[in-house]
Design a protein around this motif. Structure first.
Motif, PDB file in Angstrom:
ATOM      1  N   ASP A  48       0.833  -1.209   0.000  1.00 20.18           N
ATOM      2  CA  ASP A  48       0.000   0.000   0.000  1.00 20.18           C
ATOM      3  C   ASP A  48       0.868   1.260   0.000  1.00 20.18           C
ATOM      4  O   ASP A  48       0.764   2.116   0.878  1.00 20.18           O
ATOM      5  N   LEU A  49       1.737   1.368  -0.979  1.00 25.85           N
ATOM      6  CA  LEU A  49       2.641   2.508  -1.076  1.00 25.85           C
ATOM      7  C   LEU A  49       1.875   3.793  -1.373  1.00 25.85           C
ATOM      8  O   LEU A  49       0.829   3.767  -2.036  1.00 25.85           O
ATOM      9  N   PRO A  50       2.368   4.915  -0.908  1.00 24.19           N
ATOM     10  CA  PRO A  50       1.635   6.180  -1.059  1.00 24.19           C
ATOM     11  C   PRO A  50       1.726   6.752  -2.472  1.00 24.19           C
ATOM     12  O   PRO A  50       2.514   6.293  -3.304  1.00 24.19           O
ATOM     13  N   GLY A  52       2.926   9.154  -5.302  1.00 26.72           N
ATOM     14  CA  GLY A  52       4.296   9.607  -5.520  1.00 26.72           C
ATOM     15  C   GLY A  52       5.270   8.479  -5.727  1.00 26.72           C
ATOM     16  O   GLY A  52       6.419   8.712  -6.091  1.00 26.72           O
ATOM     17  N   VAL A  53       4.798   7.231  -5.488  1.00 25.05           N
ATOM     18  CA  VAL A  53       5.646   6.053  -5.702  1.00 25.05           C
ATOM     19  C   VAL A  53       5.101   5.259  -6.880  1.00 25.05           C
ATOM     20  O   VAL A  53       3.928   4.878  -6.889  1.00 25.05           O
ATOM     21  N   THR A  54       5.926   5.022  -7.870  1.00 27.89           N
ATOM     22  CA  THR A  54       5.574   4.175  -9.010  1.00 27.89           C
ATOM     23  C   THR A  54       6.239   2.821  -8.823  1.00 27.89           C
ATOM     24  O   THR A  54       7.463   2.732  -8.735  1.00 27.89           O
ATOM     25  N   ALA A  55       5.424   1.770  -8.710  1.00 28.02           N
ATOM     26  CA  ALA A  55       5.935   0.419  -8.469  1.00 28.02           C
ATOM     27  C   ALA A  55       5.863  -0.400  -9.746  1.00 28.02           C
ATOM     28  O   ALA A  55       4.800  -0.494 -10.376  1.00 28.02           O
ATOM     29  N   LEU A  56       6.973  -0.993 -10.131  1.00 28.04           N
ATOM     30  CA  LEU A  56       7.060  -1.807 -11.340  1.00 28.04           C
ATOM     31  C   LEU A  56       7.454  -3.229 -10.950  1.00 28.04           C
ATOM     32  O   LEU A  56       8.452  -3.437 -10.262  1.00 28.04           O
ATOM     33  N   VAL A  57       6.658  -4.185 -11.388  1.00 30.65           N
ATOM     34  CA  VAL A  57       6.905  -5.578 -11.044  1.00 30.65           C
ATOM     35  C   VAL A  57       7.899  -6.180 -12.033  1.00 30.65           C
ATOM     36  O   VAL A  57       7.739  -6.056 -13.253  1.00 30.65           O
ATOM     37  N   GLY A  58       8.929  -6.809 -11.503  1.00 32.59           N
ATOM     38  CA  GLY A  58       9.913  -7.445 -12.374  1.00 32.59           C
ATOM     39  C   GLY A  58      11.149  -7.842 -11.592  1.00 32.59           C
ATOM     40  O   GLY A  58      11.291  -7.538 -10.407  1.00 32.59           O
ATOM     41  N   ASP A  59      12.043  -8.517 -12.284  1.00 31.38           N
ATOM     42  CA  ASP A  59      13.281  -9.026 -11.701  1.00 31.38           C
ATOM     43  C   ASP A  59      14.444  -8.191 -12.221  1.00 31.38           C
ATOM     44  O   ASP A  59      14.631  -8.045 -13.437  1.00 31.38           O
TER      45      ASP A  59
END
Length: 228
Positions: A48-50, A52-59
């Motif tokens: 549950d990041l706020p 302003g944070v862009t989360a990208l799934v990957g290795d």
């Protein structure tokens, strides 16, 4: 090289849990634009990041994923902070070096050293243009010798060396930082059955990391607890 935002920009690898999540959350709270990644979409949902944070799934060891991270940073037009936080302990339970296989070594070093090495190379132009900081999360196992921690510790020593050699070769300000023991899932994985509730939460380490960034000392290896 153009800058598309006046906000400071950070890329923090491994931001779905533990210290990475805590650091991403606090940077965003302070007005940074943060890009982060992790291997599990489920963990990001739980994090549950706020805003302003862009989360990208990957290795991080995957070239296409690194290209995606690079494109995201390029879209923001600057990079003020690159944090290598993502890492792996290797095969569990942790084992003596005499029981380590070549495949184990390859996996741990690819994740803990190789990924950060090539990601830094790709992002150096942005980092240098913003007079940014390279920060790698190390471990006391990089300089101390604990049973079962040899493979992980060797990889962290390698990460320290890569990080500080980048400083020597490019002039970028770089830090290898020992955060100290923390109450994280990774530490619990390393100590199955052990009660680690006495360890400090990763959120308590973040102010020390930010104090380091504010102090901006010479490139080197530091302990987070030495900055307040």
């Amino acid at each position: 090289m153009t800058t598309n935002t006046k906000e400071r920009v950070a890329l923090v690898t491994g931001g779905s849990a533990g210290l990475g999540r805590a650091l991403c959350t606090e940077l965003a709270r302070q007005g940074w634009r943060v890009v982060t990644d992790g291997r599990s979409e489920e963990k990001f949902t739980e994090a549950d990041l706020p805003d302003g944070v862009t989360a990208l799934v990957g290795d991080l060891t995957d070239a296409e994923h690194r290209a995606t991270l690079l494109a995201e940073v390029d879209g923001l037009g600057r990079l003020d902070l690159l944090v290598h936080n993502a890492s792996t302990l290797g095969p569990l339970p942790m084992r003596p070096l005499a029981e380590v296989e070549v495949a184990d070594l390859a996996h741990v070093w690819r994740t803990n050293v190789g990924g950060p090495l090539v990601l830094t190379a790709a992002l150096l132009p942005r980092l240098r243009a913003s007079d940014g900081v390279l920060l790698s999360i190390s471990s006391d196992a990089a300089v101390q010798h604990y049973e079962g921690w040899g493979l992980y510790g060797a990889s962290k020593a390698g990460l320290d060396h890569v990080t500080l050699t980048y400083a020597a070769e490019t002039g970028v300000r770089a830090y290898a930082v020992d955060p100290g023991d923390m109450r994280t899932a990774m530490h619990q994985d390393a100590s199955p059955g052990e009660d680690i509730s006495d360890r400090p939460l990763p959120e308590t380490v973040v102010p020390h990391l930010l104090a380091l960034l504010d102090a901006r000392p010479e490139s080197g290896r530091y302990r987070a607890e030495d900055f307040r």
